[in-house]
Design a protein around this motif. Structure first.
Motif, PDB file in Angstrom:
ATOM      1  N   ILE A 159      -6.089   8.234  -0.342  1.00 32.67           N
ATOM      2  CA  ILE A 159      -4.949   8.579   0.516  1.00 32.67           C
ATOM      3  C   ILE A 159      -3.765   7.672   0.200  1.00 32.67           C
ATOM      4  N   LEU A 160      -4.032   6.385   0.039  1.00 33.91           N
ATOM      5  CA  LEU A 160      -2.945   5.457  -0.314  1.00 33.91           C
ATOM      6  C   LEU A 160      -2.317   5.855  -1.650  1.00 33.91           C
ATOM      7  N   GLY A 161      -3.145   6.232  -2.613  1.00 31.23           N
ATOM      8  CA  GLY A 161      -2.631   6.644  -3.920  1.00 31.23           C
ATOM      9  C   GLY A 161      -1.793   7.902  -3.845  1.00 31.23           C
ATOM     10  N   MET A 162      -2.261   8.892  -3.087  1.00 25.11           N
ATOM     11  CA  MET A 162      -1.507  10.143  -2.950  1.00 25.11           C
ATOM     12  C   MET A 162      -0.191   9.896  -2.218  1.00 25.11           C
ATOM     13  N   GLU A 163      -0.231   9.094  -1.164  1.00 29.47           N
ATOM     14  CA  GLU A 163       1.005   8.799  -0.443  1.00 29.47           C
ATOM     15  C   GLU A 163       1.983   8.032  -1.322  1.00 29.47           C
ATOM     16  N   SER A 164       1.490   7.067  -2.061  1.00 27.97           N
ATOM     17  CA  SER A 164       2.376   6.298  -2.951  1.00 27.97           C
ATOM     18  C   SER A 164       3.064   7.203  -3.955  1.00 27.97           C
ATOM     19  N   ALA A 165       2.323   8.182  -4.501  1.00 26.03           N
ATOM     20  CA  ALA A 165       2.901   9.119  -5.464  1.00 26.03           C
ATOM     21  C   ALA A 165       4.033   9.931  -4.841  1.00 26.03           C
ATOM     22  N   LEU A 166       3.969  10.124  -3.526  1.00 21.98           N
ATOM     23  CA  LEU A 166       5.019  10.856  -2.813  1.00 21.98           C
ATOM     24  C   LEU A 166       6.136   9.952  -2.307  1.00 21.98           C
ATOM     25  N   GLY A 167       5.973   8.634  -2.503  1.00 21.38           N
ATOM     26  CA  GLY A 167       6.974   7.681  -2.029  1.00 21.38           C
ATOM     27  C   GLY A 167       6.743   7.208  -0.604  1.00 21.38           C
ATOM     28  N   ILE A 168       5.570   7.485  -0.063  1.00 24.36           N
ATOM     29  CA  ILE A 168       5.225   7.045   1.295  1.00 24.36           C
ATOM     30  C   ILE A 168       4.430   5.749   1.177  1.00 24.36           C
ATOM     31  N   THR A 169       4.986   4.674   1.704  1.00 29.40           N
ATOM     32  CA  THR A 169       4.288   3.390   1.564  1.00 29.40           C
ATOM     33  C   THR A 169       4.144   2.625   2.882  1.00 29.40           C
ATOM     34  N   GLY A 170       4.647   3.173   3.967  1.00 28.41           N
ATOM     35  CA  GLY A 170       4.550   2.497   5.260  1.00 28.41           C
ATOM     36  C   GLY A 170       3.106   2.249   5.656  1.00 28.41           C
ATOM     37  N   GLY A 171       2.773   1.006   5.959  1.00 29.40           N
ATOM     38  CA  GLY A 171       1.430   0.632   6.370  1.00 29.40           C
ATOM     39  C   GLY A 171       0.471   0.378   5.218  1.00 29.40           C
ATOM     40  N   HIS A 172       0.907   0.599   3.990  1.00 33.19           N
ATOM     41  CA  HIS A 172       0.009   0.420   2.850  1.00 33.19           C
ATOM     42  C   HIS A 172      -0.392  -1.033   2.645  1.00 33.19           C
ATOM     43  N   GLU A 173       0.578  -1.931   2.667  1.00 38.84           N
ATOM     44  CA  GLU A 173       0.247  -3.348   2.467  1.00 38.84           C
ATOM     45  C   GLU A 173      -0.774  -3.823   3.478  1.00 38.84           C
ATOM     46  N   GLU A 174      -0.556  -3.439   4.726  1.00 41.85           N
ATOM     47  CA  GLU A 174      -1.457  -3.861   5.793  1.00 41.85           C
ATOM     48  C   GLU A 174      -2.848  -3.257   5.613  1.00 41.85           C
ATOM     49  N   THR A 175      -2.907  -2.011   5.169  1.00 41.52           N
ATOM     50  CA  THR A 175      -4.200  -1.345   4.964  1.00 41.52           C
ATOM     51  C   THR A 175      -4.957  -1.984   3.812  1.00 41.52           C
ATOM     52  N   VAL A 176      -4.257  -2.254   2.708  1.00 45.92           N
ATOM     53  CA  VAL A 176      -4.885  -2.914   1.565  1.00 45.92           C
ATOM     54  C   VAL A 176      -5.402  -4.286   1.993  1.00 45.92           C
ATOM     55  N   ALA A 177      -4.601  -5.041   2.725  1.00 47.28           N
ATOM     56  CA  ALA A 177      -5.026  -6.364   3.189  1.00 47.28           C
ATOM     57  C   ALA A 177      -6.260  -6.254   4.087  1.00 47.28           C
ATOM     58  N   LEU A 178      -6.286  -5.255   4.972  1.00 45.38           N
ATOM     59  CA  LEU A 178      -7.434  -5.054   5.863  1.00 45.38           C
ATOM     60  C   LEU A 178      -8.700  -4.769   5.070  1.00 45.38           C
ATOM     61  N   ILE A 179      -8.632  -3.825   4.135  1.00 42.78           N
ATOM     62  CA  ILE A 179      -9.816  -3.469   3.348  1.00 42.78           C
ATOM     63  C   ILE A 179     -10.286  -4.659   2.524  1.00 42.78           C
ATOM     64  N   GLU A 180      -9.355  -5.357   1.885  1.00 45.38           N
ATOM     65  CA  GLU A 180      -9.748  -6.499   1.067  1.00 45.38           C
ATOM     66  C   GLU A 180     -10.342  -7.613   1.918  1.00 45.38           C
ATOM     67  N   ASP A 181      -9.823  -7.794   3.127  1.00 43.12           N
ATOM     68  CA  ASP A 181     -10.389  -8.782   4.041  1.00 43.12           C
ATOM     69  C   ASP A 181     -11.816  -8.392   4.440  1.00 43.12           C
ATOM     70  N   LEU A 182     -12.009  -7.105   4.739  1.00 46.36           N
ATOM     71  CA  LEU A 182     -13.352  -6.640   5.096  1.00 46.36           C
ATOM     72  C   LEU A 182     -14.327  -6.809   3.930  1.00 46.36           C
ATOM     73  N   LEU A 183     -13.872  -6.528   2.715  1.00 50.87           N
ATOM     74  CA  LEU A 183     -14.729  -6.711   1.541  1.00 50.87           C
ATOM     75  C   LEU A 183     -15.075  -8.188   1.353  1.00 50.87           C
TER      76      LEU A 183
END
Length: 197
Positions: A159-183
């Motif tokens: 979903i992040l990849g598809m949104e980025s391709a469309l130019g939608i990036t709101g909340g992406h940094e926070e989501t990536v940080a959340l997933i990486e923190d959980l990992l």
């Protein structure tokens, strides 16, 4: 027997060129840009040669899908064997190859043979992903099914990849940080080297 000879050798450089050009056209202009005459012109061959190797456009698209799927499956297996599985899935799913996957998803809406092959490959990937998580779960899994972990990890990344391709990036940094923190919490911070694009 004639039909098999008509398709030519799978390892033929001309056949590989036709697959390369099809993939390029799909990425640059979308699957609808791929036709026998256009492909022949782009590859510098006669249209009859395209039909020599691929009886139909479905055969051509299926050959591109198979080549890409087999290569990606091997890459997935290497990564799943070399890293913690959820980390490997996160990295694989954030891969920039999403554009071609999106084209095949769109094509699958219009061509039944492509939809069936695409779904079969996706199920094969998912089964291997779940098995990798279960195989490497010596420290135990969180109280959730391995299949749910696979779907959540890969789904969020795509979903992040598809949104980025469309130019939608709101909340992406926070989501990536959340997933990486959980990992990091799950595997321990010392076992992960998270790759930021």
């Amino acid at each position: 027997m004639t039909a098999d000879r008509r398709r030519g050798s799978e390892s033929s450089p001309t056949r590989q060129l036709l697959l390369d050009e099809t993939e390029r056209l799909m990425l640059e202009e979308g699957y609808a840009a791929v036709g026998v005459r256009r492909l022949a012109r782009e590859a510098g061959v006669a249209p009859a040669l395209v039909l020599y190797y691929f009886k139909t456009l479905d055969d051509l698209f299926l050959a591109v899908l198979k080549r890409r799927a087999d290569g990606e499956f091997e890459r997935q297996q290497r990564l799943l064997d070399s890293k913690p599985p959820l980390q490997a899935l996160w990295e694989l799913s954030r891969d920039p190859g999403l554009a071609l996957i999106t084209e095949f998803m769109a094509l699958a809406n219009h061509r039944e043979a492509v939809r069936v092959a695409f779904a079969a490959d996706a199920e094969r990937y998912r089964k291997a992903q779940v098995e990798a998580i279960m195989r490497k779960a010596e420290s135990g899994l969180p109280d959730v099914s391995p299949a749910a972990l696979v779907v959540a990890t890969t789904g969020i990344a795509r979903i992040l990849g598809m949104e980025s391709a469309l130019g939608i990036t709101g909340g992406h940094e926070e989501t990536v940080a959340l997933i990486e923190d959980l990992l990091k919490r799950f595997y321990g911070s010392s076992s992960l080297a998270v790759d930021h694009d």
